[in-house]
Motif scaffolding. Structure first.
Motif, PDB file in Angstrom:
ATOM      1  N   ILE A 138       0.837  -1.206   0.000  1.00 34.03           N
ATOM      2  CA  ILE A 138       0.000   0.000   0.000  1.00 34.03           C
ATOM      3  C   ILE A 138       0.869   1.253   0.000  1.00 34.03           C
ATOM      4  CG2 ILE A 138      -1.686   1.330   1.331  1.00 34.03           C
ATOM      5  CD1 ILE A 138      -2.779  -1.321   2.401  1.00 34.03           C
ATOM      6  N   ILE A 139       1.866   1.293   0.884  1.00 31.01           N
ATOM      7  CA  ILE A 139       2.732   2.474   1.003  1.00 31.01           C
ATOM      8  C   ILE A 139       3.548   2.677  -0.267  1.00 31.01           C
ATOM      9  CG2 ILE A 139       4.722   3.428   2.242  1.00 31.01           C
ATOM     10  CD1 ILE A 139       3.574   2.166   4.787  1.00 31.01           C
ATOM     11  N   TYR A 140       4.062   1.603  -0.843  1.00 30.93           N
ATOM     12  CA  TYR A 140       4.862   1.712  -2.058  1.00 30.93           C
ATOM     13  C   TYR A 140       4.016   2.200  -3.229  1.00 30.93           C
ATOM     14  CZ  TYR A 140       8.947  -0.606   0.000  1.00 30.93           C
ATOM     15  OH  TYR A 140      10.042  -0.909   0.762  1.00 30.93           O
ATOM     16  N   ALA A 141       2.742   1.786  -3.263  1.00 26.38           N
ATOM     17  CA  ALA A 141       1.837   2.274  -4.314  1.00 26.38           C
ATOM     18  C   ALA A 141       1.658   3.789  -4.191  1.00 26.38           C
ATOM     19  CB  ALA A 141       0.490   1.558  -4.212  1.00 26.38           C
ATOM     20  N   CYS A 142       1.544   4.272  -2.953  1.00 25.16           N
ATOM     21  CA  CYS A 142       1.422   5.723  -2.727  1.00 25.16           C
ATOM     22  C   CYS A 142       2.686   6.448  -3.175  1.00 25.16           C
ATOM     23  CB  CYS A 142       1.154   6.000  -1.244  1.00 25.16           C
ATOM     24  SG  CYS A 142      -0.436   5.392  -0.647  1.00 25.16           S
ATOM     25  N   PHE A 143       3.850   5.859  -2.918  1.00 27.93           N
ATOM     26  CA  PHE A 143       5.103   6.480  -3.335  1.00 27.93           C
ATOM     27  C   PHE A 143       5.237   6.514  -4.855  1.00 27.93           C
ATOM     28  CE2 PHE A 143       6.712   6.778   0.896  1.00 27.93           C
ATOM     29  CZ  PHE A 143       7.755   7.696   0.814  1.00 27.93           C
ATOM     30  N   LEU A 144       4.741   5.490  -5.517  1.00 30.83           N
ATOM     31  CA  LEU A 144       4.795   5.484  -6.977  1.00 30.83           C
ATOM     32  C   LEU A 144       3.950   6.621  -7.538  1.00 30.83           C
ATOM     33  CD1 LEU A 144       5.762   4.155  -9.577  1.00 30.83           C
ATOM     34  CD2 LEU A 144       3.782   2.624  -9.457  1.00 30.83           C
ATOM     35  N   VAL A 145       2.787   6.840  -6.955  1.00 31.39           N
ATOM     36  CA  VAL A 145       1.915   7.939  -7.392  1.00 31.39           C
ATOM     37  C   VAL A 145       2.607   9.280  -7.163  1.00 31.39           C
ATOM     38  CG1 VAL A 145      -0.262   9.142  -6.959  1.00 31.39           C
ATOM     39  CG2 VAL A 145      -0.213   6.638  -7.048  1.00 31.39           C
ATOM     40  N   MET A 146       3.199   9.470  -5.977  1.00 30.85           N
ATOM     41  CA  MET A 146       3.872  10.733  -5.669  1.00 30.85           C
ATOM     42  C   MET A 146       5.078  10.956  -6.575  1.00 30.85           C
ATOM     43  SD  MET A 146       3.657  11.193  -1.514  1.00 30.85           S
ATOM     44  CE  MET A 146       4.353   9.585  -1.114  1.00 30.85           C
ATOM     45  N   PHE A 147       5.801   9.871  -6.880  1.00 35.14           N
ATOM     46  CA  PHE A 147       6.959   9.973  -7.769  1.00 35.14           C
ATOM     47  C   PHE A 147       6.540  10.464  -9.151  1.00 35.14           C
ATOM     48  CE2 PHE A 147       9.623   7.646 -10.955  1.00 35.14           C
ATOM     49  CZ  PHE A 147      10.778   8.390 -10.801  1.00 35.14           C
ATOM     50  N   CYS A 148       5.457   9.909  -9.654  1.00 32.19           N
ATOM     51  CA  CYS A 148       4.964  10.316 -10.981  1.00 32.19           C
ATOM     52  C   CYS A 148       4.528  11.782 -10.978  1.00 32.19           C
ATOM     53  CB  CYS A 148       3.806   9.419 -11.412  1.00 32.19           C
ATOM     54  SG  CYS A 148       4.286   7.710 -11.746  1.00 32.19           S
ATOM     55  N   ILE A 149       3.987  12.225  -9.841  1.00 36.83           N
ATOM     56  CA  ILE A 149       3.583  13.634  -9.735  1.00 36.83           C
ATOM     57  C   ILE A 149       4.810  14.539  -9.734  1.00 36.83           C
ATOM     58  CG2 ILE A 149       2.527  15.347  -8.201  1.00 36.83           C
ATOM     59  CD1 ILE A 149       0.582  13.153  -7.300  1.00 36.83           C
ATOM     60  N   VAL A 150       5.863  14.141  -8.999  1.00 36.30           N
ATOM     61  CA  VAL A 150       7.080  14.951  -8.908  1.00 36.30           C
ATOM     62  C   VAL A 150       7.759  15.099 -10.265  1.00 36.30           C
ATOM     63  CG1 VAL A 150       9.437  15.007  -7.988  1.00 36.30           C
ATOM     64  CG2 VAL A 150       7.515  14.468  -6.476  1.00 36.30           C
ATOM     65  N   ILE A 151       7.891  13.999 -11.003  1.00 35.73           N
ATOM     66  CA  ILE A 151       8.582  14.074 -12.299  1.00 35.73           C
ATOM     67  C   ILE A 151       7.608  14.403 -13.436  1.00 35.73           C
ATOM     68  CG2 ILE A 151      10.308  12.427 -11.520  1.00 35.73           C
ATOM     69  CD1 ILE A 151       9.000  10.352 -13.361  1.00 35.73           C
ATOM     70  N   ARG A 152       6.314  14.497 -13.090  1.00 42.31           N
ATOM     71  CA  ARG A 152       5.271  14.860 -14.067  1.00 42.31           C
ATOM     72  C   ARG A 152       5.255  13.899 -15.260  1.00 42.31           C
ATOM     73  NH1 ARG A 152       5.873  21.487 -14.326  1.00 42.31           N
ATOM     74  NH2 ARG A 152       5.607  21.838 -12.085  1.00 42.31           N
ATOM     75  N   LYS A 153       5.344  12.623 -14.925  1.00 41.83           N
ATOM     76  CA  LYS A 153       5.388  11.621 -15.987  1.00 41.83           C
ATOM     77  C   LYS A 153       4.981  10.266 -15.428  1.00 41.83           C
ATOM     78  CE  LYS A 153       8.868  11.914 -18.713  1.00 41.83           C
ATOM     79  NZ  LYS A 153      10.263  11.868 -19.247  1.00 41.83           N
ATOM     80  N   PHE A 154       4.244   9.516 -16.254  1.00 40.63           N
ATOM     81  CA  PHE A 154       3.945   8.130 -15.914  1.00 40.63           C
ATOM     82  C   PHE A 154       4.158   7.268 -17.151  1.00 40.63           C
ATOM     83  CE2 PHE A 154       0.969   4.556 -16.214  1.00 40.63           C
ATOM     84  CZ  PHE A 154       1.378   3.805 -15.111  1.00 40.63           C
ATOM     85  N   ARG A 155       4.872   6.172 -16.940  1.00 40.04           N
ATOM     86  CA  ARG A 155       5.062   5.206 -18.019  1.00 40.04           C
ATOM     87  C   ARG A 155       4.644   3.827 -17.528  1.00 40.04           C
ATOM     88  NH1 ARG A 155       9.901   4.163 -19.221  1.00 40.04           N
ATOM     89  NH2 ARG A 155      11.162   5.387 -17.791  1.00 40.04           N
ATOM     90  N   PRO A 156       3.955   3.066 -18.377  1.00 37.71           N
ATOM     91  CA  PRO A 156       3.510   1.724 -17.968  1.00 37.71           C
ATOM     92  C   PRO A 156       4.642   0.854 -17.425  1.00 37.71           C
ATOM     93  CG  PRO A 156       2.477   2.339 -20.041  1.00 37.71           C
ATOM     94  CD  PRO A 156       3.489   3.415 -19.727  1.00 37.71           C
ATOM     95  N   ALA A 157       5.876   1.099 -17.907  1.00 41.70           N
ATOM     96  CA  ALA A 157       7.024   0.301 -17.437  1.00 41.70           C
ATOM     97  C   ALA A 157       7.241   0.466 -15.935  1.00 41.70           C
ATOM     98  CB  ALA A 157       8.285   0.694 -18.200  1.00 41.70           C
ATOM     99  N   PHE A 158       6.774   1.591 -15.355  1.00 37.46           N
ATOM    100  CA  PHE A 158       6.908   1.793 -13.912  1.00 37.46           C
ATOM    101  C   PHE A 158       6.200   0.680 -13.134  1.00 37.46           C
ATOM    102  CE2 PHE A 158       7.393   6.709 -14.218  1.00 37.46           C
ATOM    103  CZ  PHE A 158       8.664   6.528 -14.734  1.00 37.46           C
ATOM    104  N   LEU A 159       5.161   0.120 -13.739  1.00 42.30           N
ATOM    105  CA  LEU A 159       4.397  -0.925 -13.058  1.00 42.30           C
ATOM    106  C   LEU A 159       5.220  -2.199 -12.877  1.00 42.30           C
ATOM    107  CD1 LEU A 159       0.906  -0.473 -14.749  1.00 42.30           C
ATOM    108  CD2 LEU A 159       1.682   0.404 -12.539  1.00 42.30           C
TER     109      LEU A 159
END
Length: 251
Positions: A71-92
């Motif tokens: 749960i916590i790591y999922a929240c960090f992934l969301v925050m990381f994508c917000i910080v770098i302003r990018k999401f890529r499916p490979a992050f999953l």
């Protein structure tokens, strides 16, 4: 003469070391690894909130530390994508590694030697040894993840991504800064759950601080050792090439 090791082997070793190091830090009961106290606090809260009508098996899984870490790591992934302003499916893919790590950690914690009612009877000298072993395992796993091409657990993807995004040459600095930040955040997470500033009652103690201080330098030493004495190869060059191309698109 260099030792030849395949990156896929390093990937497997790094996941096992990360899970083992986390389990050892908890069983030492002298201050868990910096990423564990918030997950442990959350797992205790979830366990207490679960209805008694649920089966023991389901309740044990949902109320476990590995489940809370997901749960916590999922929240960090969301925050990381917000910080770098990018999401890529490979992050999953990093989340897949997180799930594998959580399963292995859950398996370790099923071993009687890692049960809380048993480790409380361990003598102090043995608990110190377990803590030191965890401090060796955890940063070593981080260094091995940094040297591979397969996606690490989400928390390390965030660290590696910040290194690449901000073009930081000494990655251990990010590890140190990230650990300090996470430790401070954990204090507030624990307070938010328990309304209690006595965070040392929730596995956040001097052992955690020692882990934070030593983690960065150990990561640097292990990475230097690999650069000097290890020749890295791969079983799947096409997969590595594909993932490296994906990473070159930038964090």
């Amino acid at each position: 003469m260099k030792i030849t090791i395949h990156k896929e082997t390093l990937y497997i070793i790094s996941i096992i070391l990360y899970a083992l190091g986390t389990a050892l830090s908890v069983v030492a009961n002298l201050g868990a690894s910096v990423y564990s106290p918030s997950a442990l606090a959350l797992s205790y809260a979830i366990s207490n909130a679960l209805p008694t009508s649920w089966g023991k098996g389901i309740s044990h899984i949902i109320g476990s530390q590995p489940f809370s870490e997901i749960i916590i790591y999922a929240c960090f992934l969301v925050m990381f994508c917000i910080v770098i302003r990018k999401f890529r499916p490979a992050f999953l893919l990093s989340f897949l590694t997180t799930f594998i790590y959580a399963v292995i950690l859950y398996a370790f914690q099923w071993i009687p030697a890692f049960w809380p009612d048993i480790n409380h009877n361990y003598p102090l000298y043995l608990r110190i040894i377990l803590l030191l072993l965890s401090i060796c395992c955890l940063p070593t796993s981080v260094a091995l993840f940094f040297k591979g091409y397969l996606y690490p657990p989400t928390i390390f993807l965030v660290q590696k991504g910040l290194v690449a995004h901000y073009h930081i040459k000494k990655s251990w600095i990010i590890v140190l800064m990230f650990d300090i930040t996470f430790m401070l955040v954990s204090i507030f997470i624990i307070y938010g759950i328990y309304q209690d500033w006595q965070f040392w009652n929730y596995h956040l103690s001097y052992g955690t601080l020692l882990n934070v201080i030593l983690s960065g330098p150990i990561v640097g030493l292990v990475m230097s050792f690999i650069d000097k004495y290890v020749e890295l190869k791969t079983f799947f060059p096409k997969l590595e090439e594909k993932l490296e191309i994906e990473k070159q698109k930038g964090y």
